[in-house]
Enzyme design. Sequence first.
Site, PDB file in Angstrom:
ATOM      1  CG  HIS A  81      -4.495   0.243  -8.186  1.00  0.00           C
ATOM      2  ND1 HIS A  81      -5.830   0.213  -7.901  1.00  0.00           N
ATOM      3  CD2 HIS A  81      -3.927   1.112  -7.308  1.00  0.00           C
ATOM      4  CE1 HIS A  81      -6.056   1.044  -6.894  1.00  0.00           C
ATOM      5  NE2 HIS A  81      -4.926   1.599  -6.515  1.00  0.00           N
TER       6      HIS A  81
ATOM      7  CG  ASP B 273       2.856   4.260  -4.226  1.00  0.00           C
ATOM      8  OD1 ASP B 273       2.842   5.430  -3.844  1.00  0.00           O
ATOM      9  OD2 ASP B 273       2.221   3.346  -3.672  1.00  0.00           O
TER      10      ASP B 273
ATOM     11  CG  HIS C 240      -2.088   0.866   1.245  1.00  0.00           C
ATOM     12  ND1 HIS C 240      -2.455   1.649   0.189  1.00  0.00           N
ATOM     13  CD2 HIS C 240      -2.971   1.170   2.238  1.00  0.00           C
ATOM     14  CE1 HIS C 240      -3.506   2.376   0.511  1.00  0.00           C
ATOM     15  NE2 HIS C 240      -3.835   2.114   1.772  1.00  0.00           N
TER      16      HIS C 240
END
Length: 435
Positions: free
Chosen positions: A300, A356, A261
């Site tokens: 994802h 990210d 995460h």
Amino acid sequence: MAAQTLTIVDNRTGKKIDVPIEEGGIRATELAKLGLVSYDPALLNTAACKSKISFIDGDRGILRYRGYPIEELAEKSSFLETAYLIVKGELPTTSHFRMWKHNITWHTLVHENLKQFIEGFRYDAHPMGILIGTVGALSTFYPEARNVMDLESRRMQTRRLIGKMPTIAAFAYRHSRGLPYVYPDNDLSYTGNFLSMMFKMTELKYKPDPVLEHALDVLFILHADHEQNCSTTTMRTIGSSLADPYVAVAGAAAALAGPRHGSANEEVVHMLHEIGSADGVPGLIKQVKAGERRLMGFGHRVYKNYDPRAKIIKRIAHEVFEVTGKNPLIDIALELERIALQDDYFVSRKLYPNVDFYSGIIYEAMQLPVAMFPVLFAIARTAGWMAQWAELVLDEEQKITRPKQIYTGYDERSYVPLDQRRDGGALEPEVSGPL
Ligand code: ACO
């Protein structure tokens, strides 16, 4: 018009039920009429709430906050304005925005005792651990926060949390470096003040670089909310017991701390440093395809297309590099993306760069230490956590979160006295378990 129902037949008994379809969903509790539960590990296809905050269309790569496309907010809004939108539901008027800004900056200071609390952490403590512990400790400073059904209390804790998260985050960093704490400078913007608390040394006034201040502001907008992700689900789960929002945010931040995460950007930067140059890309791809490791910053649960936030971040990276000089990791990342997006392993699994993949490279160029990456994420996500928490508290359909399980353990068995058991504690030849 076709019936808005789903007919389910239990072929074991011939029993049939008609289940109403509401807003694209059926109530899992209807299955109880057949004596069944719905089994959904990791909640892959379970909606646990109705929400008006974020909208994601993962196949088309769309993200909207309260209906506004993320691209427009990133271009035209500021983090504080977006936080208002997320928390209150509408964009503010000029006077409401002035008041909101005042209310948040009013709460940027922390109680002096909190500094002593931070002092108690080891000199090299990870700032995410300090943040989680310290935000939880805030609960003891504001016992009235337990009045979660009281509107004024909810508003006050929201201002405090959004105001104090950057201060705690910066103090955590300064502690880990043995540097004196820098108090908030409320003349500066939300992100300008954060940069000041992070980097101010002996100068009388810290002047943030406007490009970097703006880039961080955009990154905060992109991280402000993301519907029912792991940390938000944790926030709601803790909130469902009517615990106060400080302990709930501590729990949500703890969920964010994992590499699947909010710590993924930390892992991306470690991974890019490890491969060292674009020449290392094929070797890494080979390891990933062999199932030896994951390509961090890729994939994802919801986006099965390019994460719209990653597109925006990629663009602002170049603005940042104009000021900081190019972070050489960007070339490795671009090559990695180019090769991965041509490779059937990634294409067939719909694995694209997520938020990210590029954010860590920008943070690193801005001299923000790698250990601070998840902490930055937590600062921005606090707006979303609070909005989601308030939505939960006011939702009359919600109760304490308490999922079912399918029990696969032993049937009833009798206690065996210690001296009659084999080594390992049970009558089984070997006890092997998860702990
Ligand atoms: N690298 C390589 N393979 C991957 C990756 C990856 N990053 N992500 C998924 N896969 C593969 C899996 O091995 C699996 O393949 P299989 O069907 O052959 O077994 C398939 O794609 C589906 O993967 P799941 O693990 O079932 O996908 P899930 O939706 O549970 O996981 C997650 C999503 C956790 C984000 C995952 O893609 C991952 O670990 N990515 C790397 C970590 C990361 O970047 N996290 C940040 C997410 S964004 C955020 O939280 C802000």
